[in-house]
Scaffold this motif. Structure first.
Motif, mmCIF file in Angstrom:
data_model
loop_
_atom_site.group_PDB
_atom_site.id
_atom_site.type_symbol
_atom_site.label_atom_id
_atom_site.label_comp_id
_atom_site.label_asym_id
_atom_site.label_seq_id
_atom_site.Cartn_x
_atom_site.Cartn_y
_atom_site.Cartn_z
ATOM 1 N N ILE A 226 0.834 -1.200 0.000
ATOM 2 C CA ILE A 226 0.000 0.000 0.000
ATOM 3 C C ILE A 226 0.869 1.251 0.000
ATOM 4 N N ASP A 227 1.988 1.206 0.731
ATOM 5 C CA ASP A 227 2.928 2.335 0.692
ATOM 6 C C ASP A 227 3.435 2.566 -0.725
ATOM 7 N N LEU A 228 3.696 1.475 -1.437
ATOM 8 C CA LEU A 228 4.219 1.580 -2.803
ATOM 9 C C LEU A 228 3.196 2.183 -3.749
ATOM 10 N N ILE A 229 1.986 1.655 -3.757
ATOM 11 C CA ILE A 229 1.017 2.104 -4.753
ATOM 12 C C ILE A 229 0.435 3.471 -4.436
ATOM 13 N N PHE B 254 -3.810 -4.412 -6.880
ATOM 14 C CA PHE B 254 -3.890 -3.224 -6.034
ATOM 15 C C PHE B 254 -3.745 -1.946 -6.857
ATOM 16 N N TYR B 255 -2.976 -1.985 -7.929
ATOM 17 C CA TYR B 255 -2.882 -0.809 -8.800
ATOM 18 C C TYR B 255 -4.245 -0.489 -9.409
ATOM 19 N N LEU B 256 -4.950 -1.519 -9.865
ATOM 20 C CA LEU B 256 -6.269 -1.305 -10.452
ATOM 21 C C LEU B 256 -7.236 -0.756 -9.413
ATOM 22 N N ALA B 257 -7.187 -1.329 -8.222
ATOM 23 C CA ALA B 257 -8.097 -0.873 -7.166
ATOM 24 C C ALA B 257 -7.770 0.557 -6.744
ATOM 25 N N GLU B 258 -6.500 0.877 -6.625
ATOM 26 C CA GLU B 258 -6.097 2.223 -6.214
ATOM 27 C C GLU B 258 -6.522 3.257 -7.248
ATOM 28 N N ALA B 259 -6.515 2.863 -8.516
ATOM 29 C CA ALA B 259 -6.948 3.763 -9.583
ATOM 30 C C ALA B 259 -8.460 3.927 -9.626
ATOM 31 N N GLY B 260 -9.176 3.086 -8.892
ATOM 32 C CA GLY B 260 -10.632 3.176 -8.842
ATOM 33 C C GLY B 260 -11.351 2.435 -9.942
ATOM 34 N N VAL B 261 -10.613 1.721 -10.784
ATOM 35 C CA VAL B 261 -11.260 1.069 -11.930
ATOM 36 C C VAL B 261 -11.980 -0.222 -11.537
ATOM 37 N N LEU B 262 -11.810 -0.670 -10.285
ATOM 38 C CA LEU B 262 -12.517 -1.864 -9.815
ATOM 39 C C LEU B 262 -13.744 -1.524 -8.982
ATOM 40 N N ASP B 263 -14.003 -0.263 -8.747
ATOM 41 C CA ASP B 263 -15.152 0.123 -7.925
ATOM 42 C C ASP B 263 -16.447 -0.438 -8.508
ATOM 43 N N SER C 213 -4.574 -11.750 -4.279
ATOM 44 C CA SER C 213 -3.863 -12.803 -3.537
ATOM 45 C C SER C 213 -4.551 -13.021 -2.196
ATOM 46 N N TRP C 214 -4.781 -14.276 -1.847
ATOM 47 C CA TRP C 214 -5.641 -14.571 -0.700
ATOM 48 C C TRP C 214 -5.168 -13.924 0.594
ATOM 49 N N TRP C 215 -3.861 -13.848 0.844
ATOM 50 C CA TRP C 215 -3.386 -13.321 2.123
ATOM 51 C C TRP C 215 -3.523 -11.793 2.203
ATOM 52 N N LEU C 216 -3.795 -11.157 1.061
ATOM 53 C CA LEU C 216 -3.965 -9.710 1.036
ATOM 54 C C LEU C 216 -5.433 -9.303 1.124
ATOM 55 N N GLY C 217 -6.330 -10.283 1.191
ATOM 56 C CA GLY C 217 -7.754 -9.994 1.192
ATOM 57 C C GLY C 217 -8.204 -9.011 2.262
ATOM 58 N N PRO C 218 -7.838 -9.212 3.536
ATOM 59 C CA PRO C 218 -8.287 -8.270 4.569
ATOM 60 C C PRO C 218 -7.855 -6.832 4.308
ATOM 61 N N SER C 219 -6.602 -6.618 3.932
ATOM 62 C CA SER C 219 -6.109 -5.262 3.667
ATOM 63 C C SER C 219 -6.787 -4.660 2.446
ATOM 64 N N PHE C 220 -6.984 -5.476 1.422
ATOM 65 C CA PHE C 220 -7.667 -5.019 0.212
ATOM 66 C C PHE C 220 -9.089 -4.586 0.552
ATOM 67 N N ARG C 221 -9.778 -5.403 1.329
ATOM 68 C CA ARG C 221 -11.177 -5.128 1.673
ATOM 69 C C ARG C 221 -11.305 -3.835 2.480
ATOM 70 N N HIS C 222 -10.364 -3.616 3.411
ATOM 71 C CA HIS C 222 -10.401 -2.398 4.214
ATOM 72 C C HIS C 222 -10.156 -1.154 3.364
ATOM 73 N N ARG C 223 -9.202 -1.227 2.452
ATOM 74 C CA ARG C 223 -8.825 -0.043 1.680
ATOM 75 C C ARG C 223 -9.788 0.237 0.534
ATOM 76 N N TYR C 224 -10.377 -0.817 -0.022
ATOM 77 C CA TYR C 224 -11.235 -0.645 -1.200
ATOM 78 C C TYR C 224 -12.628 -1.238 -0.953
#
Length: 324
Positions: free
Chosen positions: A88-91, A121-130, A137-148
């Protein structure tokens, strides 16, 4: 079809290579078909003439400004960052803004966008997945869900197709992603390439999820996960577990939905099925004995849950027996 594989410094070597090899294989075998589709013209693009991969390899690329806007498909492969916080820091860093702007512009032109693993995460950060179904990736699910929260995430799926966007899960899912994109133009070619690569039609990503890993980001779900493992053979109620870890049942429900996208009961089933699968593959215990060890009253309950939640029978699980 013109395809832009959008790479940045730190691109994951395996995922990137898997994408290219899948499209190359499809192009190589397309002439074996009676009515072959046009070849896939795949080029790696970035903001310069080269990037450095996650393993330190120099990758030649076409500068995006020279590539033009004629491509129909843009794919973002994974970057070699596994930890959610670092990703998340990177993107979200200013240096990534041009990447996000390019994705937004491509989306507005009607370009189909795709991403796999951490690249989602790049796609989600850009808003194109809204508003779209997606996976990561399964282990990133919780962080992805919180941020997007506006993305309809299901990290249990290996592949997910929305309107104008396609996402895939971890590592090997890059090949599933490429095959699915090839299939949109020619299902026969995708099937032929799959046979040459000896991949495809694999297990859903949920079969690989490790419950304690996805629970570790939240104190309530982590405490719940530990308590469940300590009482795995007991026929307990969710209310008992909530009381034992010092929260209300409603608070526990909210925590697991927010962190994991599932109810406490569903999470308990996942923990029990993970343990049951391990016992079935590594011990000679009967199905009844395994069911008892993971808190189910009979083998029928265990069989039914494996069919509903894993799409597998006990015999199929036994066939993958592991010896130590």
């Amino acid at each position: 079809m013109d395809v832009a594989v959008f790479v940045v410094d730190g691109v994951a070597d395996f995922g990137y290579a898997a994408l290219l090899e899948t499209f190359n294989t499809a192009n190589s075998v397309r002439t074996e078909l009676t009515d072959p589709p046009q070849p896939w013209r795949v080029r790696s693009v970035s903001f310069g003439a080269t990037i450095r991969s996650g393993n330190g390899n120099t990758v030649p690329t076409v500068p995006l400004d020279e590539f033009g806007d004629e491509f129909e498909l843009m794919i973002v492969p994974a970057v070699n960052v596994l930890a959610a916080e670092a990703l998340i820091d990177l993107i979200s860093a200013p240096a990534s803004r041009p990447v996000l702007d390019r994705l937004i512009a491509a989306r507005e032109r009607g370009v189909h966008l795709a991403g796999a693993c951490t690249g989602t995460f790049y796609l989600a950060e850009a808003g194109v997945l809204d508003g779209s179904p997606a996976t990561t990736s399964w282990w990133l699910g919780p962080s992805f869900r919180h941020r997007y929260p506006r993305v309809q995430l299901d990290e249990g799926r290996t592949l997910c197709r929305g309107h104008g966007v396609t996402t895939a899960g971890a590592a090997l899912s890059h090949m599933d992603l490429a095959l699915s994109l090839i299939a949109t133009k020619s299902p026969a070619l995708a099937e032929r390439a799959m046979r040459y690569l000896a991949v495809g039609a694999g297990r859903p990503q949920r079969d690989f999820i490790i419950p304690e890993v996805i629970a570790r980001g939240d104190s309530v779900t982590a405490a719940f996960e530990r308590w469940v493992r300590d009482h795995l053979a007991d026929n307990f109620r969710i209310s008992q577990a909530a009381k034992a870890i010092g929260v209300t049942e409603r608070s526990l429900q909210r925590a697991t939905h927010a962190e994991l996208g599932m109810s406490p009961t569903e999470f308990v089933h996942d923990i029990r099925l993970e343990r049951a699968m391990h016992l079935l593959r590594t011990t000679p215990l009967t199905v009844d004995a395994v069911a008892a060890k993971v808190g189910y009253l009979n083998a029928g309950t265990l069989r039914g849950l494996f069919r509903r939640r894993r799409g597998m029978s006990i015999s199929e699980i036994r066939m993958t027996r592991v010896s130590y």
